[in-house]
Structure formats: structure tokens, C-alpha cells
Design an enzyme around this catalytic site. Sequence first.
Site, PDB file in Angstrom:
ATOM      1  N   ARG A  33       1.019   1.585   2.437  1.00 39.67           N
ATOM      2  CA  ARG A  33      -0.395   1.964   2.456  1.00 39.67           C
ATOM      3  C   ARG A  33      -0.644   3.474   2.349  1.00 39.67           C
ATOM      4  O   ARG A  33      -1.512   3.898   1.590  1.00 39.67           O
ATOM      5  CB  ARG A  33      -1.103   1.389   3.695  1.00 39.67           C
ATOM      6  N   GLU A  79     -13.550 -14.948   5.779  1.00 37.80           N
ATOM      7  CA  GLU A  79     -12.167 -14.959   5.305  1.00 37.80           C
ATOM      8  C   GLU A  79     -11.437 -13.639   5.602  1.00 37.80           C
ATOM      9  O   GLU A  79     -10.972 -12.953   4.690  1.00 37.80           O
ATOM     10  CB  GLU A  79     -12.250 -15.176   3.793  1.00 37.80           C
ATOM     11  N   CYS A 119      13.722   8.266  -2.532  1.00 34.84           N
ATOM     12  CA  CYS A 119      13.936   9.494  -3.298  1.00 34.84           C
ATOM     13  C   CYS A 119      12.749   9.800  -4.218  1.00 34.84           C
ATOM     14  O   CYS A 119      12.858   9.802  -5.434  1.00 34.84           O
ATOM     15  CB  CYS A 119      15.235   9.425  -4.085  1.00 34.84           C
ATOM     16  N   GLU A 120      11.606   9.998  -3.592  1.00 37.98           N
ATOM     17  CA  GLU A 120      10.421  10.470  -4.328  1.00 37.98           C
ATOM     18  C   GLU A 120       9.698  11.462  -3.423  1.00 37.98           C
ATOM     19  O   GLU A 120       9.565  11.209  -2.213  1.00 37.98           O
ATOM     20  CB  GLU A 120       9.469   9.307  -4.653  1.00 37.98           C
ATOM     21  N   TYR A 157      -1.028  -5.911   5.888  1.00 35.82           N
ATOM     22  CA  TYR A 157      -0.630  -5.213   4.655  1.00 35.82           C
ATOM     23  C   TYR A 157       0.518  -4.238   4.922  1.00 35.82           C
ATOM     24  O   TYR A 157       0.611  -3.190   4.304  1.00 35.82           O
ATOM     25  CB  TYR A 157      -1.829  -4.519   4.003  1.00 35.82           C
ATOM     26  N   GLY A 181     -12.836  -8.597   4.709  1.00 38.38           N
ATOM     27  CA  GLY A 181     -13.143  -7.175   4.584  1.00 38.38           C
ATOM     28  C   GLY A 181     -13.442  -6.507   5.914  1.00 38.38           C
ATOM     29  O   GLY A 181     -13.576  -5.276   5.980  1.00 38.38           O
ATOM     30  N   ARG A 209      -7.154  -8.514   7.426  1.00 37.43           N
ATOM     31  CA  ARG A 209      -6.813  -7.345   8.235  1.00 37.43           C
ATOM     32  C   ARG A 209      -7.292  -7.474   9.690  1.00 37.43           C
ATOM     33  O   ARG A 209      -6.557  -7.139  10.615  1.00 37.43           O
ATOM     34  CB  ARG A 209      -7.475  -6.114   7.603  1.00 37.43           C
TER      35      ARG A 209
HETATM   36  N1  LLP Z   1     -10.428 -12.826   0.544  1.00 41.18           N
HETATM   37  C1  LLP Z   1     -10.020 -12.393  -0.652  1.00 41.18           C
HETATM   38  C2  LLP Z   1     -10.353 -13.162  -1.831  1.00 41.18           C
HETATM   39  C3  LLP Z   1      -9.295 -11.199  -0.762  1.00 41.18           C
HETATM   40  O1  LLP Z   1      -8.898 -10.762  -1.959  1.00 41.18           O
HETATM   41  C4  LLP Z   1      -8.980 -10.456   0.404  1.00 41.18           C
HETATM   42  C5  LLP Z   1      -8.213  -9.210   0.334  1.00 41.18           C
HETATM   43  C6  LLP Z   1      -9.403 -10.978   1.646  1.00 41.18           C
HETATM   44  C7  LLP Z   1     -10.137 -12.164   1.674  1.00 41.18           C
HETATM   45  C8  LLP Z   1      -9.084 -10.299   2.961  1.00 41.18           C
HETATM   46  O2  LLP Z   1      -9.530  -9.009   3.038  1.00 41.18           O
HETATM   47  P1  LLP Z   1      -9.414  -8.234   4.437  1.00 41.18           P
HETATM   48  O3  LLP Z   1     -10.203  -8.998   5.467  1.00 41.18           O
HETATM   49  O4  LLP Z   1      -7.977  -8.206   4.801  1.00 41.18           O
HETATM   50  O5  LLP Z   1      -9.955  -6.893   4.179  1.00 41.18           O
HETATM   51  N2  LLP Z   1      -3.638  -3.950   0.538  1.00 41.18           N
HETATM   52  C9  LLP Z   1      -4.926  -3.397   0.902  1.00 41.18           C
HETATM   53  C10 LLP Z   1      -5.963  -4.479   1.120  1.00 41.18           C
HETATM   54  C11 LLP Z   1      -6.114  -5.400  -0.052  1.00 41.18           C
HETATM   55  C12 LLP Z   1      -7.047  -6.539   0.189  1.00 41.18           C
HETATM   56  C13 LLP Z   1      -6.960  -7.540  -0.899  1.00 41.18           C
HETATM   57  N3  LLP Z   1      -7.795  -8.683  -0.742  1.00 41.18           N
HETATM   58  C14 LLP Z   1      -4.761  -2.487   2.112  1.00 41.18           C
HETATM   59  O6  LLP Z   1      -3.646  -2.361   2.614  1.00 41.18           O
HETATM   60  O7  LLP Z   1      -5.718  -1.858   2.554  1.00 41.18           O
END
Ligand code: LLP
Length: 406
Positions: free
Chosen positions: A302, A263, A334-335, A363, A222, A266
Site C-alpha cells: 500500500r 459490502e 532492490c528498488e 489489503y 468503502g 477494509r
Molecule cells: N465491493 C467491490 C465491488 C469492491 O471492488 C471493493 C473494493 C469492495 C466492495 C470493498 O471495498 P472496501 O470496503 O474494502 O473499501 N487495495 C486498495 C483498495 C482496493 C479496493 C478494491 N475494491 C487499498 O489497499 O486501499
Amino acid sequence: MTDRIHLSTEQARGLIEKYGSPLYVYDEGILRRRCREVRALSAYPCFRVNYSAKANTNIELLKIIRTEGLQVDAMSPGEILAEEAAGFAPEEIFFVPNNVSLEEMRFAADRGIMVSVDSLSQLEQYGGSGLPRRIAFRLNPGIGAGHGAKVITGGKSKFGIERNQVGRVREIAARFGLRIVGINQHIGSLFLKDEDYLAAAEVLFETARKFPELEFVDLGGGLGVPYRNEPRLDMEALGARLSGLITDFTGAYPRENIGVVVEPGRYITAECGVLLGTVHSVKENYGETYVGTDIGFNVLMRPVLYDSWHDIRFFSSPEGGGDLRKITVTGNICESGDILARDRELPLPRPGDIIGVENAGAYGYSMTSNYNSRLRPAEVLIDRAGGDRLIRRRDTYAELLRPPAP
Ligand code: LLP
């Protein structure tokens, strides 16, 4: 400030001429910097970083991340296969899916990969199977954070096992002779202030004290990067506070050398990537200036899915820099919702100019699709010596038109 790839107009044009448009471009130096920064969050000897590969599963990037000493999580068998292809050993992969079949859990467990279950229902199914008795579960600590409702996972959401059901985890585990060896959580994606993450970490540590056989706890990802010139997440402050919590927890935990994992997805890959594309039209419609490009939401989802902001720059030759105009940048899908950026103050580009979309390394490619029967783009790596190399080729029409049966 974000950490960005510096490309000249000539370089951007050269890359598009060589590899086609649109094109994902990644910078190895930035990727390695981010890995090192996250690894340095804590000096606790059993502190680990699992890169959350859903952000970007390119195998060549995974290989680099592996050489930086990170491990990985996986959401699906496909991600497991990509990680194995990058050289990760089973014990370096953590399978953290939700709502999967027993076959998928078996796919991971048979390879010696640790599985986390996301519900009591899945814990029972796992328990009733002949799969290995060591298992982890995902806690929902009741605290969430993130850039929007679609990505906040702590609190009211489909994810994890809520705090007041943790007693039932123990009951079910005892009934099936399962050993709970890990607890993981993830409260949501993209925070730039660490309070919620740390508060949730405290909940996790408190829960972990009730499980004496743990081999690891995983605080989730996160960690955000600025997309819009916001102040960066203060990694030093986060590291200091996190290390304090880790010392308190591990000092009192009955088992020595318990692993503590973070974990992030991003944070590792977002800033190393820029998405290049081409401007194909400029027009006025009902008082608005539309800049039409080949970056539709099949290439970068996104902005359409989350209303996310990505900084945009144009590479114009001769160098642009004309007066700023309010423009709306669109793709070729086409949207009418296929909008990359609305009402941006930018110099007006010309057809043939190159567009660069920043912070596209996480992402971006991993959420591409073939909508409108378009080919997903190629990916290129710029190495530390400045050389460029293809790390995934563009889809082909043969792949798109593959026969219905082998
Ligand atoms: N661990 C788990 C169990 C997760 O579901 C996720 C992300 C992460 C770690 C890593 O999260 P991060 O560090 O990347 O924030 N597509 C969306 C983000 C979806 C995140 C889903 N899960 C976007 O483009 O903002």
C-alpha cells in the site's frame, strides 16, 4: 482513534521467534467487534452485510466472519474457493467480478452463486449462454469516493454500467429472457465522511424502482478506518441516515422483503491486523537516516502503490523511547521506491528490534507477492483468550521453485 492490537515488546519478540519474520498478526476480538458494528448499521430485517473478501481472504478469518452472520462477495474463482472452504453456502456468496470470461461466470453460476455483470457487453455474453436466468448488474451511479484516484470507482472509471445506459440493461434482459434480480454498486474505497455514499445510495434506490423484480440491492463498501488519527467514520450517524433511506425505499418498493446489502472489506479487517518485521540495518546516506527492515513492498504494497500512510512503532529491548529522529523506513527489495514510511519522527531503533506496522489487516497479505523471489509471510491469529495460532504458514522454497509442469 483506531482500534489496535496491544502487544508488549516481549510478546512481539516471542511471536517473531516462534513464527518467523515478517509476520501478519490478527486479533479475533477486534475482528468480531468490527463485524458486529457493521451489522448494527440498520435494523431493517432484510439488511445484510457482505464482507468483501479481497481485503483479506484468510480462511480462518473468513470462518470467524461467517460466525458473526456476515455473507461474502467474491472477485474471482479463487476467492469463491476460499469462501467455500470457510463454510459459506452458494447463496451466501455474491460474485461481483469485472471483465471476466464466460467460463468464470459459469464457474460461479454452476455452483448456484449469484453473478453480477459489470457491462452491457458481459450482460449480452451471459444472456447468450445457457446459464441461469437470474442475474444482477453493477450500476455506476456517477458519484465516487475514496483515498485516491486508483481506488475511486464511481464516476469516470472502468466500473459498472452508467446511469443513462440502464434502459439498455432492460432491453438486453428482455431479449434474452433474463430476470434482473439484483443491482449492486461500489463507489470507491476508504471514505471517512458518508455524504457521497448516501448520495450514491439514493441513486441506486431510484434506479431500483425501475426494476420491479429485484430480490436485493447492494450499496457497496468503502467504509474507511482512520490510518492517521483522523476522526472515525461516524457509524451511528451513517446507520441512522442509511436506515431512513432504506425505510423510504423498501416501504414503496412493490416486492416485499427486498434485501439491502452493504459490502465492506477494509472496515472489517484493517484494524485487527498488525504486520511485524525486523530491523536489519540503520544508516546515514546523503543526510538521510534509513532504517532497513524486512518489510518490503512484496509484503505490504500500500505505501508504494498509493502513498498510503501506516503508523509504525518499534519494539525495542530494553524499551526504546529515545529522542525522536526523522527517519525513512525501507524494505529489502532492490528498488529505491521500496519505502514503507518517509521522514517519520520516531525513536531511532537498533538492528534486531521489531517493527510493527498498524492497520495491516486489510489489503496487506492479500496484495503480497513473491517479487525478488521472497517468500510470502505467515499469518497468526490471537484468539479471545490471548492464545496465538498459525492460520497460514509461510511460503516454502519448494513452492517457489515448483517444476514447470506436473
Ligand atoms: N465491493 C467491490 C465491488 C469492491 O471492488 C471493493 C473494493 C469492495 C466492495 C470493498 O471495498 P472496501 O470496503 O474494502 O473499501 N487495495 C486498495 C483498495 C482496493 C479496493 C478494491 N475494491 C487499498 O489497499 O486501499
